[in-house]
Design an enzyme around this catalytic site. Sequence first.
Site, PDB file in Angstrom:
ATOM      1  N   LYS A  53      40.085  52.788  40.296  1.00 23.11           N
ATOM      2  CA  LYS A  53      39.163  53.938  40.557  1.00 23.11           C
ATOM      3  C   LYS A  53      39.505  55.430  40.233  1.00 23.11           C
ATOM      4  O   LYS A  53      38.507  56.134  39.863  1.00 23.11           O
ATOM      5  CB  LYS A  53      39.239  54.091  42.106  1.00 23.11           C
ATOM      6  CG  LYS A  53      38.496  52.913  42.892  1.00 23.11           C
ATOM      7  CD  LYS A  53      38.402  52.995  44.191  1.00 23.11           C
ATOM      8  CE  LYS A  53      37.475  52.003  45.176  1.00 23.11           C
ATOM      9  NZ  LYS A  53      37.631  52.018  46.447  1.00 23.11           N
ATOM     10  N   LYS A  93      33.221  41.648  39.662  1.00 21.91           N
ATOM     11  CA  LYS A  93      32.887  41.439  41.145  1.00 21.91           C
ATOM     12  C   LYS A  93      31.654  42.343  41.577  1.00 21.91           C
ATOM     13  O   LYS A  93      31.339  43.138  40.861  1.00 21.91           O
ATOM     14  CB  LYS A  93      34.053  41.690  41.877  1.00 21.91           C
ATOM     15  CG  LYS A  93      34.430  43.149  42.113  1.00 21.91           C
ATOM     16  CD  LYS A  93      35.495  43.360  43.307  1.00 21.91           C
ATOM     17  CE  LYS A  93      35.607  45.006  43.282  1.00 21.91           C
ATOM     18  NZ  LYS A  93      36.504  45.406  44.275  1.00 21.91           N
ATOM     19  N   LYS A 121      29.760  47.918  45.067  1.00 21.57           N
ATOM     20  CA  LYS A 121      28.978  49.266  45.283  1.00 21.57           C
ATOM     21  C   LYS A 121      28.829  50.234  44.220  1.00 21.57           C
ATOM     22  O   LYS A 121      27.792  50.976  43.852  1.00 21.57           O
ATOM     23  CB  LYS A 121      29.490  49.857  46.594  1.00 21.57           C
ATOM     24  CG  LYS A 121      29.488  49.263  47.916  1.00 21.57           C
ATOM     25  CD  LYS A 121      30.028  49.987  49.002  1.00 21.57           C
ATOM     26  CE  LYS A 121      31.378  49.110  49.238  1.00 21.57           C
ATOM     27  NZ  LYS A 121      31.516  49.198  50.771  1.00 21.57           N
TER      28      LYS A 121
HETATM   29  P1  TYM Z   1      35.096  47.531  51.080  1.00 24.09           P
HETATM   30  O1  TYM Z   1      34.318  48.331  52.059  1.00 24.09           O
HETATM   31  O2  TYM Z   1      35.236  47.886  50.019  1.00 24.09           O
HETATM   32  O3  TYM Z   1      34.602  45.924  51.248  1.00 24.09           O
HETATM   33  C1  TYM Z   1      34.561  45.322  52.625  1.00 24.09           C
HETATM   34  C2  TYM Z   1      34.926  43.837  52.557  1.00 24.09           C
HETATM   35  O4  TYM Z   1      34.112  43.248  51.474  1.00 24.09           O
HETATM   36  C3  TYM Z   1      35.063  42.494  50.602  1.00 24.09           C
HETATM   37  N1  TYM Z   1      34.295  42.406  49.301  1.00 24.09           N
HETATM   38  C4  TYM Z   1      34.235  41.354  48.548  1.00 24.09           C
HETATM   39  N2  TYM Z   1      34.403  39.878  48.738  1.00 24.09           N
HETATM   40  C5  TYM Z   1      33.887  38.895  47.905  1.00 24.09           C
HETATM   41  N3  TYM Z   1      33.425  39.293  46.719  1.00 24.09           N
HETATM   42  C6  TYM Z   1      33.035  40.527  46.474  1.00 24.09           C
HETATM   43  N4  TYM Z   1      32.559  41.089  45.453  1.00 24.09           N
HETATM   44  C7  TYM Z   1      33.473  41.607  47.507  1.00 24.09           C
HETATM   45  N5  TYM Z   1      33.336  43.164  47.360  1.00 24.09           N
HETATM   46  C8  TYM Z   1      33.680  43.510  48.598  1.00 24.09           C
HETATM   47  C9  TYM Z   1      36.368  43.336  50.375  1.00 24.09           C
HETATM   48  O5  TYM Z   1      37.395  42.655  50.177  1.00 24.09           O
HETATM   49  C10 TYM Z   1      36.384  43.646  52.183  1.00 24.09           C
HETATM   50  O6  TYM Z   1      36.928  42.551  52.788  1.00 24.09           O
HETATM   51  N6  TYM Z   1      40.072  48.830  51.653  1.00 24.09           N
HETATM   52  C11 TYM Z   1      38.946  47.975  52.440  1.00 24.09           C
HETATM   53  C12 TYM Z   1      38.620  48.625  53.743  1.00 24.09           C
HETATM   54  C13 TYM Z   1      39.669  48.612  54.746  1.00 24.09           C
HETATM   55  C14 TYM Z   1      40.369  47.436  55.167  1.00 24.09           C
HETATM   56  C15 TYM Z   1      41.142  48.308  56.092  1.00 24.09           C
HETATM   57  C16 TYM Z   1      40.156  46.077  55.266  1.00 24.09           C
HETATM   58  C17 TYM Z   1      40.278  49.772  55.058  1.00 24.09           C
HETATM   59  N7  TYM Z   1      41.160  49.570  56.173  1.00 24.09           N
HETATM   60  C18 TYM Z   1      42.017  47.436  56.807  1.00 24.09           C
HETATM   61  C19 TYM Z   1      41.072  45.436  56.013  1.00 24.09           C
HETATM   62  C20 TYM Z   1      42.055  46.088  56.835  1.00 24.09           C
HETATM   63  C21 TYM Z   1      37.757  48.045  51.506  1.00 24.09           C
HETATM   64  O7  TYM Z   1      37.566  48.938  50.612  1.00 24.09           O
HETATM   65  O8  TYM Z   1      36.519  47.264  51.502  1.00 24.09           O
END
Ligand code: TYM
Length: 332
Positions: free
Chosen positions: A112, A195, A198
Amino acid sequence: RPRVLSGIQPTADSFHFGNYLGATRQWVDLQRDHQPFFFIADLHAITVEQDPKVLRERCLRAAAQLLAMGVDPARSAIFVQSQVPEHAQLGWVLQCLTGFGEARRMTQFKDKSAKAGEGAASVGLFTYPVLQAADILLYRPHYVPVGEDQRQHLELTRDLAQRFNHRYKKTFRLPEPYILKATAKIADLQDPTAKMSKSASSPAGIVEMLDDPRVSAKKIRSAVTDSGSEVRFDPEEKAGVSNLLTIYSALTGEAVSALEEQYAGRGYGDLKKDLAEVVVDFVTPFRERTLELLDDQAHLSAVLEQGRQQAAEVAEATLRDVYQRVGFVAPS
Ligand code: TYM
């Protein structure tokens, strides 16, 4: 009942199939025999610039989508991260236990910040995984259901938990990642070696849960495949087709091997056409339900307030322990 915790960022108008199949679908399943805490990670969202009005809207859209997917407020605490100040407070304590080099090794930060350009990434983006560790450890969960891209953050979380427990006193549980292999990394439809994300370069590669179903169908039908014709699950040689099979199998419950048989001797066109229909049947009611929920802001607010209270009770107790163990003087 074992506890689970997870979060999702409100950084788009809609969740996409990667979010759903990789993570939030498991949230719904785990509700049955776990004690869940699920939150909308708005503190994480501002690590990159957000328009305040849009952020607020997306937060509510995220809540509505979680409910529409089947996250049930009677079983799960659903809350907004910024409404529970202990996340930021524990985040600070953990920052002081994190090595600079340790934080710099996080691959998501590297990706990022490279995108942001030399020196332009915020310090918040740098400490993002430490805040995530705080999110998790506050609730002492057994499992954290996420996609593959979060695995490294979970490892850091465990390291920090162990470090705190060792330096002070056993306070945190070491959480296990809950990552389902089949759907851990849903690929971009236009670039199936990347992957679904967004921040993808082209919207054609992302199936959004709230897209017009006709748009989603079209995206599936125009997914990039290879120059062959055999429908076979082979992520190395046939990343595009394998991704479509993964999505198909996840949405219908049919085994990938059964799908391979079903499409033996037929071309990619048939597979895409049928999957497009499966996707339309899935997203149409989801979209309607989300829009209905968004029309009832009073209900959404009530759900989030109930979630906030449930979360606060646990988070306050943990932070009190932490502050005491670190050596802070308690207010009298
Ligand atoms: P975020 O908002 O990017 O994504 C939310 C969840 O979706 C999963 N994900 C995917 N899984 C499979 N294939 C994909 N292409 C794909 N894109 C996204 C992510 O792995 C995630 O589980 N850092 C986290 C948010 C967060 C969080 C936490 C998660 C903040 N604090 C504490 C767990 C525990 C994030 O950016 O997810």
